[in-house]
Every structure is written in C-alpha cells, then in structure tokens.
Scaffold this motif. Sequence first.
Motif, PDB file in Angstrom:
ATOM      1  N   ASP A 649      46.787  37.907 -26.641  1.00 55.93           N
ATOM      2  CA  ASP A 649      46.384  39.686 -26.903  1.00 55.93           C
ATOM      3  C   ASP A 649      46.178  40.119 -25.237  1.00 55.93           C
ATOM      4  N   ASN A 650      46.110  41.362 -25.216  1.00 52.37           N
ATOM      5  CA  ASN A 650      46.164  41.268 -23.305  1.00 52.37           C
ATOM      6  C   ASN A 650      45.011  43.094 -23.991  1.00 52.37           C
ATOM      7  N   VAL A 651      44.764  43.030 -24.511  1.00 53.56           N
ATOM      8  CA  VAL A 651      44.298  44.785 -25.467  1.00 53.56           C
ATOM      9  C   VAL A 651      43.001  44.591 -25.748  1.00 53.56           C
ATOM     10  N   ASN A 652      43.303  43.671 -26.736  1.00 55.12           N
ATOM     11  CA  ASN A 652      41.811  43.667 -27.542  1.00 55.12           C
ATOM     12  C   ASN A 652      40.919  42.316 -26.884  1.00 55.12           C
ATOM     13  N   VAL A 663      34.977  38.580 -19.002  1.00 51.95           N
ATOM     14  CA  VAL A 663      35.422  39.823 -18.543  1.00 51.95           C
ATOM     15  C   VAL A 663      36.782  40.210 -19.273  1.00 51.95           C
ATOM     16  N   LYS A 664      37.063  41.028 -19.373  1.00 54.46           N
ATOM     17  CA  LYS A 664      38.641  41.879 -19.904  1.00 54.46           C
ATOM     18  C   LYS A 664      39.789  41.227 -19.339  1.00 54.46           C
ATOM     19  N   LYS A 665      40.662  41.163 -20.169  1.00 60.15           N
ATOM     20  CA  LYS A 665      41.655  40.208 -19.881  1.00 60.15           C
ATOM     21  C   LYS A 665      42.564  41.322 -20.005  1.00 60.15           C
ATOM     22  N   HIS A 666      43.897  41.478 -18.224  1.00 61.23           N
ATOM     23  CA  HIS A 666      44.386  42.760 -18.366  1.00 61.23           C
ATOM     24  C   HIS A 666      45.922  42.522 -18.481  1.00 61.23           C
ATOM     25  N   ALA A 667      46.810  43.892 -18.813  1.00 55.67           N
ATOM     26  CA  ALA A 667      48.562  42.989 -19.010  1.00 55.67           C
ATOM     27  C   ALA A 667      49.044  42.707 -17.738  1.00 55.67           C
ATOM     28  N   ASN A 668      48.009  42.442 -16.525  1.00 51.74           N
ATOM     29  CA  ASN A 668      49.068  42.934 -15.243  1.00 51.74           C
ATOM     30  C   ASN A 668      50.257  43.111 -14.407  1.00 51.74           C
ATOM     31  N   GLY A 669      50.507  43.854 -15.616  1.00 54.79           N
ATOM     32  CA  GLY A 669      51.864  44.678 -15.194  1.00 54.79           C
ATOM     33  C   GLY A 669      52.681  44.263 -16.425  1.00 54.79           C
ATOM     34  N   ASP A 670      52.491  43.333 -17.404  1.00 53.63           N
ATOM     35  CA  ASP A 670      53.743  43.349 -18.825  1.00 53.63           C
ATOM     36  C   ASP A 670      52.995  43.778 -19.527  1.00 53.63           C
ATOM     37  N   PRO A 671      54.046  43.490 -20.773  1.00 57.64           N
ATOM     38  CA  PRO A 671      53.998  44.863 -21.296  1.00 57.64           C
ATOM     39  C   PRO A 671      52.903  44.888 -22.198  1.00 57.64           C
ATOM     40  N   PHE A 673      50.230  44.261 -25.271  1.00 63.12           N
ATOM     41  CA  PHE A 673      50.345  43.586 -26.778  1.00 63.12           C
ATOM     42  C   PHE A 673      49.025  43.053 -27.280  1.00 63.12           C
ATOM     43  N   ASN A 674      49.162  44.203 -28.539  1.00 61.02           N
ATOM     44  CA  ASN A 674      48.270  43.809 -29.213  1.00 61.02           C
ATOM     45  C   ASN A 674      48.115  43.988 -30.643  1.00 61.02           C
ATOM     46  N   ILE A 675      47.482  42.322 -30.953  1.00 60.39           N
ATOM     47  CA  ILE A 675      47.442  42.037 -32.082  1.00 60.39           C
ATOM     48  C   ILE A 675      47.318  42.744 -33.294  1.00 60.39           C
ATOM     49  N   HIS A 676      46.275  43.804 -33.427  1.00 63.46           N
ATOM     50  CA  HIS A 676      46.639  44.791 -33.974  1.00 63.46           C
ATOM     51  C   HIS A 676      46.812  46.144 -34.559  1.00 63.46           C
ATOM     52  N   ARG A 677      48.613  45.656 -33.855  1.00 60.31           N
ATOM     53  CA  ARG A 677      49.279  46.642 -33.988  1.00 60.31           C
ATOM     54  C   ARG A 677      50.486  46.072 -34.610  1.00 60.31           C
ATOM     55  N   GLU A 678      50.797  44.534 -33.659  1.00 66.50           N
ATOM     56  CA  GLU A 678      51.866  43.653 -33.555  1.00 66.50           C
ATOM     57  C   GLU A 678      51.614  42.623 -34.548  1.00 66.50           C
ATOM     58  N   PHE A 679      51.338  42.707 -35.454  1.00 66.28           N
ATOM     59  CA  PHE A 679      51.463  41.980 -36.455  1.00 66.28           C
ATOM     60  C   PHE A 679      51.870  42.780 -37.920  1.00 66.28           C
ATOM     61  N   TYR A 680      51.743  43.841 -37.544  1.00 66.09           N
ATOM     62  CA  TYR A 680      52.473  44.492 -39.171  1.00 66.09           C
ATOM     63  C   TYR A 680      54.158  44.552 -38.341  1.00 66.09           C
ATOM     64  N   ASN A 681      54.479  43.749 -37.792  1.00 68.40           N
ATOM     65  CA  ASN A 681      55.808  43.477 -37.275  1.00 68.40           C
ATOM     66  C   ASN A 681      56.270  41.869 -37.500  1.00 68.40           C
ATOM     67  N   VAL A 682      55.723  41.348 -38.076  1.00 68.15           N
ATOM     68  CA  VAL A 682      56.081  39.869 -37.542  1.00 68.15           C
ATOM     69  C   VAL A 682      57.219  39.489 -38.850  1.00 68.15           C
ATOM     70  N   THR A 683      58.172  39.320 -39.272  1.00 67.84           N
ATOM     71  CA  THR A 683      59.256  38.820 -40.283  1.00 67.84           C
ATOM     72  C   THR A 683      59.711  37.293 -39.983  1.00 67.84           C
ATOM     73  N   LYS A 684      60.068  37.118 -40.547  1.00 63.26           N
ATOM     74  CA  LYS A 684      60.593  36.162 -40.509  1.00 63.26           C
ATOM     75  C   LYS A 684      61.295  35.242 -39.829  1.00 63.26           C
TER      76      LYS A 684
END
Length: 719
Positions: A649-652, A663-671, A673-684
């Motif tokens: 995670d580089n949003v929260n 210190v807040k972690k930043h994306a530093n040019g990477d896409p 990645f917000n786990i509070h959104r990404e966990f809705y997309n997990v599949t096997k």
Amino acid sequence: MNKSDYISRDLSWLNFNYRVLDQVKDKNKSLIERMKFLAITASNLDEFFTIRVGSLYNYIDYKKQRIDYSGLRELPFRKILFAKAENFTAEQHRLFLDELMPHFEDNDFSITPYKKLSKDHKKLVKNYFETTIYPMLTPMVYDSYHTFPMLNTNRLVFGVVTEGNEYNVENKKLSFIQVPSNLPRFYELEIDDCVHFVPIEDIIKNNIEQLFRNVQTHSISLFRITRNGDFTLDESDDIEANFLDELKKKLKTRRSGRVVRLEVMGRPDAWMMKVLKSRWEIDDDNVFRIPKGSILDLNGLWDIVRHREFKDMLTEMPEEVPPVSYPEIKDENIFEVLQNKDVLLHHPYNNMEPVIDLLEKAAEDPDVLAIKITIYRLAKDSRVTAALLKAAENGKHISVLFEVKARFDEENNLREAQRLQKAGCFVIYGISSFKTHTKLMLIVRKEGDKVTRYVHLSSGNYNESTSRLYTDLGLLTTDEVYAHDISEFFNVITGHSMPSVYKNLITAPKDMRQQLVEMIRKETENARKGLESGIVIKINSLQDKEVIDEMYAASQAGVPIKLIVRGMCCLRPGRKGLSENIQVISIVGHYLEHSRIYYFHNAGDYKLYIGSADMMVRSFERRLESLFLLTDDLLKKQVKNILQYNLKDNVNAYVMQEDGTYVKKHANGDPEFNIHREFYNVTKENLEELDLTFDHIEKAVNNGRSVESIEVEKEVENK
C-alpha cells in the motif's frame, strides 16, 4: 526521551491520532469526509483522556510509582504529555478554522452564529429555545448555601457569574447550566438552498437572561470537562451478584471521577477559572483553550457528517464481494457449504452475512442442539441477540459468555446479557479478573447418526455495524481439530477444565506470550544457522517488552521483520545495533484496520496465525485471547496475500521512524495501490500470481528497510 530503546505508549498513541488527523488535510477527500476524520480524532482524544490520562492520575493521586517507557516518572511525563496534547488540540482547531470552515458555503451549508441570523430567523430560533430548550435547562448555583454541583463528563456547560441585586447584596455568584445531551447539537435552517446549522450553545448563550431574571450577569463562559474513567474491579470468587453490583458501582464512579481535562471556549472568566481549578485540583496544564470562532467539542461535527443532505459526499465504497475461498456461498445452504470446505471471510470486503445466516439458521433448525458464543461488543438492535433469543425459545442449549467489562459498552452488555438470561440462556458475566476478548462461536448439530460442530473463529466482534467499517478476518469451518480445540476452550471458560495442549489454538493468559516468543526465537536460530528467516505481523498495538526484546534479538541475528501496527507501537525500529532489520508501517485510511495476523517463515514451512490478540501486556496477562493456526493451503495463500497487499500500500501507509514519528509513504511514480480498494478485486487466480512475489517482499526487508522507506528517508533529509 529518544535515548530509551522503547517508545512511550501514550506518546505513540498521540502519534496515531496525528495520522488520523492527517486525513483531514487530504484535499482529495470530500469536505464531509474530512470533517468525519476530524470528528473521529475528537472522539479518540476524549477516550484517551478518559482512560490513559485517567490511568496516569491513578498513580499521581494515590502517590504510586510509575516509570514510562520513555524513562520518565509520573509528573515529568505528565508535563510532556499535556504539552503534546495541547499542540494536538491546537492543530485540530487550526484545521477546522483554516482548511474546512472556508469551504462550508461552497458545499451548501454553514455553521451560523445566532447573531448573524436575520430578525425573522431569530424569531424561529427563539421560539425553539422557549418551547424545547428552556424547559430542559436547570441553573445550579454554587455559593456558601449550595454545594458544588456534579457536572457530567464530556458535556457542554455554561459557567455564569452573576452579581446580587438590591435585595441580595452578596458579591459574585457562580451558576452552572448543562447543555442537554439529548437534543441535536445544531438547530437547522434552510435559507436559499443552504443549510444553516446554529449551535445549541449559541442559542442558549443569547437567551440566557431568561434564566437569570432581575440579576446582573457579569460573564458567561462555555466549558467542558473530561473525568477519569479508568477503573478496575475488585473481583474475587464471590457470587455473581456481588460482581455485578461491583460493576454497577464502578460505572457510577466514572460519572464522578476526578477531572483530568478542562476545555474552555475563548477567554473564560478569570474568577470562575480560579474556582474551578481549585475545586478540581488542576492547574494550567489541564486547561485547553479553544480559539474563538471554532466549536467546543468537535464530536458535534457528526451531526453534520451524518446529515441526510450530505450522505452523497461521503466516500462510496464498492459492494461487498463473495469470499475468495468460496465465491458461490451466497446461493447455497450454509450448513452444506461448511460440510465440504472451510471459508475465510475478510470483512468488510466480504459481508458478515454468512456468520449471521449460520446463527439465524441454527436458531430455527430442529437438528441444532446447542450454541456457544463469546460476545464482546454488539450492534444496536443486534441480530445476534435476536437469534440467540429465538434459539432459547426453541429449546436449544445456549451458552453465552458476555464480557460485561468491555470498556464503554458495560451498561449495554449488562442489559443484553440479562435479557438472554431471562430467556433461559446460560450466561457467564465475564471470567474473574480477565476480560474475555476472544471471538468464538460453536454450533452443535445432529446429522443422522453423528454430531457435527460448526465453528467460527474471528479477529472481530459479533457486530454487524462495525463489520462494515473494520477490517477483520473470520474462519467458518467444521474441521474436527478446530472444533475439538474450541470445545476445550469453552470448557475452560465455563467450567474448571485446564487442557494441557491445543492442536491449532494458542490461548492467553495460558501460554500465548511464551509460544510467540518461541516462534520468534526459532527465526533467530534459523538466521544464525544461515537459513532463510522472516517475520511479518499485523496487529493494532505493540507494547509488551518481552516480545519487543525478542524482536530486537532477532533483528540483531539478521531476521528481517516487517510489522504492520495500526495504532501505538512501543518498539523503536531502525536503531543501529538494535533494530536495523525491523520496519514498522501503519495503515490509516477509510477502514479501521482491526485484523491480527502472525506470519513466521519457519525455514520455508511457514506458520500463519489469526485471532483476537495484540502484543500487549493486557492481551497476554489480563485477557482471554486466542490465535488459531491456518492449515488450509488456499486460505493460507489468501492471508499471505493480505500481508503482501498491506506492505505494498502506498496510499494509506505511514513509515515509522527511529524517533517514533511517522512519514507518509508515497507512490514515487508507481501506480497508486490502495488496499481499501484493491481487496475488492482479489480472485483465486491473482492469489496464485501474487503468492510467487511474497518471498521477494521478505528479502526486500533484509536490511530492515524497504525501497520506499529509504526514499522517504532521503526526502526527509533533503527537506
């Protein structure tokens, strides 16, 4: 203070609340969302003063010794703690005045002072005062004839200084008026498509002369007190009724506990302040001055945040998704599902409905013989209570351990427990001096010529409301090893059994600390032998010195340790020669991180535990807690993936520094990645893919720092 190898628990907690306050600065969030986080910080701070500062005063007032992790004794530590709390309060109100309030009208609302209303609108408000507010107000005078009134904790109070008339030539008198807590904080007026919120305290202040007729009002000051609410029960092996009576008495003392904080609005009357400080034995450190133009008690913002007009301005999250381990669970009978496989639920991404559905079906199912459950906190109008009442009505054996000592839920839990007891349930009101914090449910069902036990083990409460806001993990299973362990544990709770060993369960206060220490030592031993090693732990709080010392030793042996600690953390990461191989991150965002996960590499044969326990002295010594070993390969992959997502995670995420700051972690040019959104997309499928990259994550922390944290440190140095 930075010389100590440990970080103060209370100062670390304040840093956590700063991370919540940081959400208020996020201009990508809506104004209402930012106000919500400001209200959360206010609620958090109230609890901090009630419990943690209250606990400190238990040492000060009774002249007991306490040395903080920072190395300071009670009074020097109090000085530092109050100074930092004052800075925090000042920052709360600066953000409210400078960064939120200027945007109110752009969002079609305003907090409008009474004096700025038009003549017609003042008439409406005055009528509301006279018909609704006025009859509820009770002036309480304090003088040589009247005792000092008992003022309620965390309530708005007016202190009114008056002078006598010709029939009463006495000098100044001090009266108190408590603002009713059962009325809305604001009176609403809709003017030109803008909702105007008129504070109730402003309405009272501008009509207060009706309570002091023919008396000269010298000053009107608004204040609020917070009392010590930290208490321990004097428990013994006496009969249950004595314990409940003791609890009820202690709850009353919370309402009359010593004052630990006095918040005052603007410039209060000096004479009144002298009286209050003397009466409550407090000094200037206890006084928090709220700037003019702000509002006293930012909890009041909840009335605006939850207003029907602004619900669309709150962050909308996706609909819950089916559990990864069994996507078809929605359409099938829950008993049949669990007869064939285990199901891991990851809330709030997965609905809590399968758990409630299992309980409700069990209540009605004629083949269900018994239900056993531990309850710590419940939702309002709880479906769990309703199902248990229905089960009792249907003649099933119901055993409920109701933890009536759950802080701030004591009265509600006591009331609900007594309802269940009257319905015929076997209710245990907590266990002696221990709090029952473990979350377990066992359902016994007759199926043909055998009996099947359905088990639920969880990190979260049986609370439908918080399951939509807190991230938690729960396992539904009929596995006989789990069922045997849980049955044994319930026998410990409800009787006098003391099993020598569990197969998949670690429990406190029996041996949890020791077993965790042994697993940390195993990683230390493996690192010294040149074997692969690694520890990743996700918890709410880390405070236990014995565990911290073992992690320091493991770090010095070369074990890479990643800690995901949402709240306070007393371990000091990244200190040369002590903890260079330890990194700590904190996730603070839309959901409250509540799950606990323990991962030990174990030379490739890794172990994963989930459960209710943090690494706290209270968790190991004063609570009934449980952690359970995951054995199913798919579920292990799912939980491993949860850890990996947290580390990615580089949003929260916030990275903890050696001095205890973050210190807040930043994306530093990477896409992003917000786990509070990404966990809705997990599949096997992406579990299989992502599992391959987990070892890379472990090796990336071999020096105790991820690439991201090194970049953050460079950024700080450049500044």
